[in-house]
Every structure is written in structure tokens, then in C-alpha cells.
Design an enzyme around this catalytic site. Structure first.
Site, PDB file in Angstrom:
ATOM      1  N   SER A 122     -74.571 -78.712 -32.284  1.00 34.41           N
ATOM      2  CA  SER A 122     -73.844 -77.742 -31.487  1.00 34.41           C
ATOM      3  C   SER A 122     -73.793 -76.897 -32.167  1.00 34.41           C
ATOM      4  CB  SER A 122     -73.436 -78.091 -30.501  1.00 34.41           C
ATOM      5  OG  SER A 122     -72.859 -79.229 -31.150  1.00 34.41           O
ATOM      6  N   HIS A 143     -79.731 -74.792 -27.972  1.00 31.00           N
ATOM      7  CA  HIS A 143     -78.439 -75.855 -27.848  1.00 31.00           C
ATOM      8  C   HIS A 143     -78.749 -76.026 -25.820  1.00 31.00           C
ATOM      9  CE1 HIS A 143     -73.685 -75.307 -28.283  1.00 31.00           C
ATOM     10  NE2 HIS A 143     -74.585 -76.542 -28.082  1.00 31.00           N
ATOM     11  N   GLU A 155     -78.743 -71.926 -25.325  1.00 32.44           N
ATOM     12  CA  GLU A 155     -78.498 -71.080 -26.464  1.00 32.44           C
ATOM     13  C   GLU A 155     -79.674 -70.998 -27.730  1.00 32.44           C
ATOM     14  OE1 GLU A 155     -74.586 -71.534 -28.440  1.00 32.44           O
ATOM     15  OE2 GLU A 155     -74.081 -69.579 -28.770  1.00 32.44           O
ATOM     16  N   ASN A 193     -69.751 -71.354 -29.056  1.00 33.36           N
ATOM     17  CA  ASN A 193     -68.746 -72.249 -29.711  1.00 33.36           C
ATOM     18  C   ASN A 193     -67.634 -71.363 -30.291  1.00 33.36           C
ATOM     19  OD1 ASN A 193     -69.181 -74.204 -28.476  1.00 33.36           O
ATOM     20  ND2 ASN A 193     -70.868 -75.332 -30.411  1.00 33.36           N
TER      21      ASN A 193
HETATM   22  N1  NAD Z   1     -72.269 -84.234 -25.925  1.00 35.85           N
HETATM   23  C1  NAD Z   1     -72.208 -82.319 -25.410  1.00 35.85           C
HETATM   24  O1  NAD Z   1     -71.699 -82.082 -24.981  1.00 35.85           O
HETATM   25  C2  NAD Z   1     -72.775 -81.845 -26.869  1.00 35.85           C
HETATM   26  C3  NAD Z   1     -73.431 -80.505 -26.458  1.00 35.85           C
HETATM   27  C4  NAD Z   1     -74.339 -79.834 -26.998  1.00 35.85           C
HETATM   28  C5  NAD Z   1     -75.462 -80.349 -27.444  1.00 35.85           C
HETATM   29  N2  NAD Z   1     -74.355 -81.655 -28.643  1.00 35.85           N
HETATM   30  C6  NAD Z   1     -75.588 -81.337 -29.660  1.00 35.85           C
HETATM   31  O2  NAD Z   1     -76.920 -82.489 -29.266  1.00 35.85           O
HETATM   32  C7  NAD Z   1     -76.012 -83.930 -30.161  1.00 35.85           C
HETATM   33  C8  NAD Z   1     -76.085 -85.472 -29.746  1.00 35.85           C
HETATM   34  O3  NAD Z   1     -75.252 -85.540 -29.450  1.00 35.85           O
HETATM   35  P1  NAD Z   1     -74.996 -86.715 -27.782  1.00 35.85           P
HETATM   36  O4  NAD Z   1     -73.462 -85.975 -27.456  1.00 35.85           O
HETATM   37  O5  NAD Z   1     -76.236 -86.749 -27.541  1.00 35.85           O
HETATM   38  O6  NAD Z   1     -74.892 -87.352 -28.887  1.00 35.85           O
HETATM   39  P2  NAD Z   1     -75.178 -89.650 -28.668  1.00 35.85           P
HETATM   40  O7  NAD Z   1     -73.948 -90.033 -29.027  1.00 35.85           O
HETATM   41  O8  NAD Z   1     -74.391 -89.521 -27.283  1.00 35.85           O
HETATM   42  O9  NAD Z   1     -76.453 -89.408 -27.986  1.00 35.85           O
HETATM   43  C9  NAD Z   1     -77.462 -89.608 -29.404  1.00 35.85           C
HETATM   44  C10 NAD Z   1     -77.891 -90.567 -30.242  1.00 35.85           C
HETATM   45  O10 NAD Z   1     -79.084 -90.645 -30.628  1.00 35.85           O
HETATM   46  C11 NAD Z   1     -79.590 -91.915 -31.295  1.00 35.85           C
HETATM   47  N3  NAD Z   1     -79.674 -91.529 -32.909  1.00 35.85           N
HETATM   48  C12 NAD Z   1     -79.232 -92.413 -33.652  1.00 35.85           C
HETATM   49  N4  NAD Z   1     -80.117 -92.134 -34.993  1.00 35.85           N
HETATM   50  C13 NAD Z   1     -80.813 -91.635 -34.310  1.00 35.85           C
HETATM   51  C14 NAD Z   1     -82.303 -92.054 -34.629  1.00 35.85           C
HETATM   52  N5  NAD Z   1     -82.587 -91.814 -36.254  1.00 35.85           N
HETATM   53  N6  NAD Z   1     -83.539 -91.433 -33.994  1.00 35.85           N
HETATM   54  C15 NAD Z   1     -83.833 -91.239 -32.715  1.00 35.85           C
HETATM   55  N7  NAD Z   1     -82.212 -91.709 -32.128  1.00 35.85           N
HETATM   56  C16 NAD Z   1     -81.119 -91.442 -33.058  1.00 35.85           C
HETATM   57  C17 NAD Z   1     -78.450 -92.868 -31.129  1.00 35.85           C
HETATM   58  O11 NAD Z   1     -78.809 -93.710 -30.597  1.00 35.85           O
HETATM   59  C18 NAD Z   1     -77.941 -92.033 -29.471  1.00 35.85           C
HETATM   60  O12 NAD Z   1     -77.951 -92.942 -28.399  1.00 35.85           O
HETATM   61  C19 NAD Z   1     -75.204 -83.259 -30.826  1.00 35.85           C
HETATM   62  O13 NAD Z   1     -76.184 -82.426 -32.556  1.00 35.85           O
HETATM   63  C20 NAD Z   1     -74.015 -83.118 -30.028  1.00 35.85           C
HETATM   64  O14 NAD Z   1     -74.154 -81.796 -31.850  1.00 35.85           O
HETATM   65  C21 NAD Z   1     -73.930 -82.668 -27.661  1.00 35.85           C
END
Ligand code: NAD
Length: 288
Positions: A122, A143, A155, A193
Site C-alpha cells: 500500500s 493494490h 489500484e 493513500n
Molecule cells: N489491511 C489493509 O487494509 C490493507 C489494504 C491494502 C493493502 N494492504 C497491504 O497488504 C499487505 C498485507 O497486509 P495485511 O493487512 O493482509 O497483513 P497481515 O498481517 O494481516 O497478513 C500478512 C500475512 O503474511 C504472512 N507472512 C509473513 N511472512 C511471510 C512469508 N515470508 N511468506 C508468506 N507469508 C508471510 C503473515 O504470517 C500474515 O499471515 C501489506 O503490504 C499491506 O500494506 C493492506
């Protein structure tokens, strides 16, 4: 890789975004390889997908009885080497540059040369991530918005190196997922963002300066600007720590003080008031 060649998709990370992305691909007929580092995270992701599919069946979005077929398309694994079967991969691991670089480098080595690698980052530069792989022209930002099965926007962020073919295949793939892709170029905060976070930040400044309460700020934006959620309600939903991190990316990326995170946001994060996920942010969520 053309759109017709894409049948199997690997999702790296089964958290909030990963399980939603897996849900959407499986619902649209794709085979999904969902990878996380521990079985417990994968089990939780399967439960979440099953629960969300049930909700969709109740609302008539999918036919009742479709749930098991859709879930059957999601194969979960902790073994990264299994992603080598994928035609397209989406990385959704936590927003840390070092972690993303390491996961993307490993994935790059395993994927077939023609496979496209996308990141759901993000805020991190897609150009920087692309440069860490051996396939920068087949690298792109995808995104998705949270909650992924519900939100229609994707996005699509072109890295400097992204080829036209990769870009067009990714845009077409979003359409197949019944999403609306919007193309943007790589820049700090992309568009979503860069526009959203200064509004949230300004709302926090208004509260800090005693201009209005959080409820009043949100009411002005909802009733006066037709926003479905007020900026502070939305900040609680996103996570105040995530908001501060993104503001720091904007501040560093542009070198412009207008992106300075509001001290009240920083103070709330220091107190552990992170929003919904911690039970308290601008609003209280105890017992919800
Ligand atoms: N949460 C939101 O609202 C949102 C919105 C848009 C984008 N994002 C982006 O999405 C991405 C993930 O965010 P999230 O909120 O899902 O995070 P999260 O913490 O809920 O999930 C991340 C997952 O990745 C796993 N992980 C860690 N290391 C790993 C590896 N080496 N291989 C595979 N899996 C691994 C973790 O165990 C966890 O289950 C980030 O880049 C975030 O910026 C998040």
C-alpha cells in the site's frame, strides 16, 4: 503472459488481504495456491474464506452450495516451492521493505520466467520492488482494498520497468475478478493513500486543536460531503499505526512537511490505541 494463460494464482501471505484476494480469485474460477509461514495462519484463512462465502450465499451473491466448490479451489501450503506451478503471483506479506524484498526474491527464483509477479503493497515503491527481482518488466503493483471480496477498486500501479503486456494482462485480470482497475504510475502513496491520508491527518489535527470532537468531524464529512464513513472512523478501521506509517512514507518520499503525521495520531499509537483492532482509537470498540 496473456490473460488466457492465467489459470493458477499463488498468493503469498494469508492475512487480512491474502485471504480476501484468494477468495476473489477462487470465486472467479482460478486455482489458488495460498502460502503462509504457519499452518495456523492458513487454517484461520480457510475459516475466514468459508465464513465470508456463507455470507455471500445468504446475500445471493453466489449460489447456495457453491461455497465448497470455491473453497476447494484454494490449496494451502507452507512450502514455498509449490508456487512454481503458478502463472501469476500476488504478494501480500506485511508492509516491511526487508520482508517484501526477501519474499519477492525467493518467489522470483521459483516462478516460471513468463509468470507475472504482483505486490499488494500500500505504500512501498513498486519500482524498488521490481528492481529486486529478475523479472522487473513482469512486475506490477496490484493494490486491492479491504475487505477485498466487497471493495471494487484495484489500484494497478505500473513500476517504471513494467512492460505493456504485463500491464494489459493485469488490467484484464482485474476485470475477470469483477473488479474495477484504475491505472496509476508509481509515486509515494500512489493515488489512494496520497489523497486519503492527508484528509485523515487533517481530521486528527482538528480534534487535537479542539476545533471539534471526532464525532463532529466525522459527521461533517458524512452528512456534508456524502462520505459513507467519517475520516476518523476510517482511520480506526485502517489502524492508526498503519496511518502513521503511510504518512511517514509520504513525508520521506516527497520531502514535504505537509505530510507530517499529526502528534495526536503518534500519541495514540504510543498508547496502544490503534483503532478497532486494539479496541480503542478515536472511538471505543469494547465488546464489539
Ligand atoms: N489491511 C489493509 O487494509 C490493507 C489494504 C491494502 C493493502 N494492504 C497491504 O497488504 C499487505 C498485507 O497486509 P495485511 O493487512 O493482509 O497483513 P497481515 O498481517 O494481516 O497478513 C500478512 C500475512 O503474511 C504472512 N507472512 C509473513 N511472512 C511471510 C512469508 N515470508 N511468506 C508468506 N507469508 C508471510 C503473515 O504470517 C500474515 O499471515 C501489506 O503490504 C499491506 O500494506 C493492506
Amino acid at each position: 503472459m496473456t490473460i488466457e494463460d492465467i489459470r493458477t494464482v499463488a498468493i503469498l501471505g494469508a492475512g487480512t488481504m491474502g485471504n480476501g484476494i484468494a477468495h476473489v480469485f477462487a470465486r472467479c474460477g482460478y486455482n489458488v495456491i495460498l502460502r503462509d509461514v504457519e499452518e495456523t495462519f492458513l487454517a484461520r484463512a480457510r475459516d475466514t474464506i468459508a465464513r465470508n462465502l456463507d455470507r455471500e450465499a445468504k446475500k445471493g451473491k453466489i449460489a447456495d452450495g457453491e461455497q465448497s466448490r470455491i473453497l476447494g479451489r484454494v490449496y494451502t501450503t507452507t512450502d514455498l516451492s509449490e508456487i512454481s506451478r503458478a502463472d501469476f503471483a500476488v504478494e501480500g506479506v506485511p508492509e516491511r521493505l526487508d520482508l517484501k524484498l526477501s519474499v519477492l526474491r525467493d518467489a522470483d527464483k521459483l516462478l516460471r520466467p513468463e509468470a507475472i509477479l504482483a505486490s499488494n503493497t500500500s505504500s512501498i515503491s513498486v519500482t524498488t520492488l521490481a528492481a529486486a527481482t529478475g523479472r522487473p518488466d513482469r512486475f506490477i503493483g496490484m493494490h486491492f482494498m479491504n475487505p477485498v471480496p466487497v471493495m471494487v477498486l484495484v489500484e494497478v500501479i505500473r513500476a517504471l520497468q513494467t512492460s505493456d503486456e504485463t500491464f494489459h494482462s493485469t488490467m484484464a485480470l482485474c476485470e475477470r475478478l469483477e473488479k474495477k482497475p484504475v491505472a496509476v504510475n508509481d509515486a509515494p502513496g500512489f493515488v489512494s493513500n496520497r489523497v486519503l491520508l492527508p484528509m485523515i491527518n487533517e481530521a486528527a489535527f482538528a480534534v487535537m486543536e479542539g476545533v471539534a470532537t471526532a464525532e463532529a468531524v466525522d459527521a461533517v464529512m458524512k452528512l456534508g460531503m456524502n462520505h459513507p464513513m467519517g475520516p476518523l472512523e476510517l482511520a480506526d478501521f485502517i489502524g492508526l499505526d498503519v496511518c502513521v506509517n503511510i504518512l511517514e512514507v509520504l513525508y520521506d518520499g516527497f520531502g514535504d512537511s505537509k505530510y507530517r503525521a499529526c502528534p495526536l495520531l503518534r500519541k495514540m499509537v504510543a498508547a496502544g490505541w490503534l483503532g478497532r483492532k486494539s479496541g480503542r482509537g478515536f472511538y471505543g470498540y469494547a465488546g464489539r
